[in-house]
Scaffold this active site. Structure first.
Site, PDB file in Angstrom:
ATOM      1  CG  HIS A  13      -1.778   1.234   1.219  1.00 17.48           C
ATOM      2  ND1 HIS A  13      -2.655   1.563   0.219  1.00 17.48           N
ATOM      3  CD2 HIS A  13      -1.815   2.259   2.099  1.00 17.48           C
ATOM      4  CE1 HIS A  13      -3.218   2.720   0.479  1.00 17.48           C
ATOM      5  NE2 HIS A  13      -2.728   3.167   1.614  1.00 17.48           N
ATOM      6  CE  LYS A  23     -11.296  12.042  -2.257  1.00 18.50           C
ATOM      7  NZ  LYS A  23     -10.389  11.522  -1.281  1.00 18.50           N
TER       8      LYS A  23
HETATM    9  C1  R5P Z   1      -6.376   4.012  -0.636  1.00 14.10           C
HETATM   10  O1  R5P Z   1      -5.467   4.685  -0.208  1.00 14.10           O
HETATM   11  C2  R5P Z   1      -6.153   2.850  -1.546  1.00 14.10           C
HETATM   12  O2  R5P Z   1      -5.145   3.078  -2.464  1.00 14.10           O
HETATM   13  C3  R5P Z   1      -7.434   2.489  -2.273  1.00 14.10           C
HETATM   14  O3  R5P Z   1      -7.813   3.580  -3.091  1.00 14.10           O
HETATM   15  C4  R5P Z   1      -8.524   2.169  -1.306  1.00 14.10           C
HETATM   16  O4  R5P Z   1      -8.076   1.264  -0.347  1.00 14.10           O
HETATM   17  C5  R5P Z   1      -9.713   1.595  -2.036  1.00 14.10           C
HETATM   18  O5  R5P Z   1     -10.729   1.342  -1.096  1.00 14.10           O
HETATM   19  P1  R5P Z   1     -12.234   1.355  -1.511  1.00 14.10           P
HETATM   20  O6  R5P Z   1     -12.406   0.412  -2.679  1.00 14.10           O
HETATM   21  O7  R5P Z   1     -12.964   0.878  -0.282  1.00 14.10           O
HETATM   22  O8  R5P Z   1     -12.608   2.756  -1.861  1.00 14.10           O
END
Ligand code: R5P
Length: 297
Positions: A127, A193
């Protein structure tokens, strides 16, 4: 080298072994009535590099426990080295203490793996690569972080997305879009955003790009609830994009994630086999096999 697919990554473990031209030796695994796992290695590991392949997508805790048991058993039975291939590394998002008293989950996972006897950890698109490097310095385990984004982009190029815009859902993930963009040959950028003045809702927009009538690909490391990806796809369609592909390394697809992304207008959804799903059209077996040749004696 002995390839040991764990219960969570049997298919990927077998594909890695096939790339290396060796046999895979999946563990014997059962779940007791109370939910505890039984694990037994099925090949002698003494004097060998034992390569354990086990992803830690949900149910994370059970899969981590199985991973610790496999690593500890290989070490205990005299493996020369223990290499843990954990394509999706759970708990990697809690890498800092934001509030006093919080558990540093990533740190705990690395500590337990090291204590179990792992010498090397191979992960795909961690991540936050910087946090992983920082946490790794506190432990004796060697960590290799590979990326599946070029493979996803190659897959999309073969499906006529060559030249498409490559986008990341936020600035922190722009390196993913840049990697994808190198393969696709188009421009890369990230979303910002913006609050809609009338409705007050947050929308995601790409600022300086004219994407009207052009194809786009959103690259992310994880799709979990699908909310981030759905907002990105929706934003692109609103700005006039032609086709939009949603690409991620780790497709967790929790709950109605697929529905949300499709309803946002995605024309294609693709993920890898770090987490097996119906979207796992791209395999990370080759890049793992190549790295294994470098890290094992
Ligand atoms: C966030 O920092 C990650 O890179 C993803 O964008 C995130 O974990 C995606 O989560 P979700 O599908 O729940 O929006």
């Amino acid at each position: 080298m002995i390839i040991i697919p764990g219960p969570a990554s049997r298919g990927l473990g077998e594909r890695i072994a096939a790339k290396l031209g060796v046999d895979a030796h999946p563990v014997e695994h059962r779940v007791f009535p109370d939910g505890e796992s039984y694990i037994r290695l099925t090949a002698p590991v003494e004097g060998e590099a034992a390569v354990i392949v086990q992803t830690t997508s949900p149910p994370q805790d059970a899969r981590l426990m199985q991973l610790f048991m496999m690593a500890a058993t290989a070490a205990d039975l005299g493996a020369e080295s223990v290499v843990c291939v954990v394509p999706y590394l759970a708990y990697a998002r809690q890498d800092k203490r934001f509030l006093d008293g919080e558990a540093l989950s990533l740190d705990v996972v690395l500590k337990l793996l090291e204590d179990a006897g792992a010498d090397v950890l191979i992960v795909i698109d961690a991540h936050n690569a910087d946090s992983l490097r920082r946490v790794q310095r506190r432990h004796g385990i060697r960590v290799e972080n590979l990326s599946a984004i070029p493979l996803l982009a190659e897959h999309l190029r073969e499906r006529s997305y060559g030249g498409a815009y490559s986008l990341a859902p936020d600035e922190g993930a722009v390196h993913l879009a840049e990697m994808g963009g190198k393969v696709l040959g188009g421009t890369s950028d990230f979303f910002v955003k913006r609050r809609d003045r009338r409705t007050g809702e947050i929308e995601m927009v790409v600022k300086d790009l004219d994407i009207r009538g052009r194809d786009a690909v959103v690259f992310d490391d994880i799709i979990s609830s699908g909310g981030t990806m759905a907002r990105a796809v929706e934003g692109l369609k609103r700005q006039g994009a032609e086709r939009v592909a949603a690409a991620c390394t780790h497709g967790l697809f929790m709950g109605d994630a697929e529905k949300r992304i499709r309803e946002a207008g995605a024309d294609l959804i693709v993920a890898t086999d770090t987490v097996e799903s119906k979207f796992s059209a791209v395999s990370v077996a080759r890049i793992i096999a190549e790295r294994l040749k470098e890290v094992t004696p």
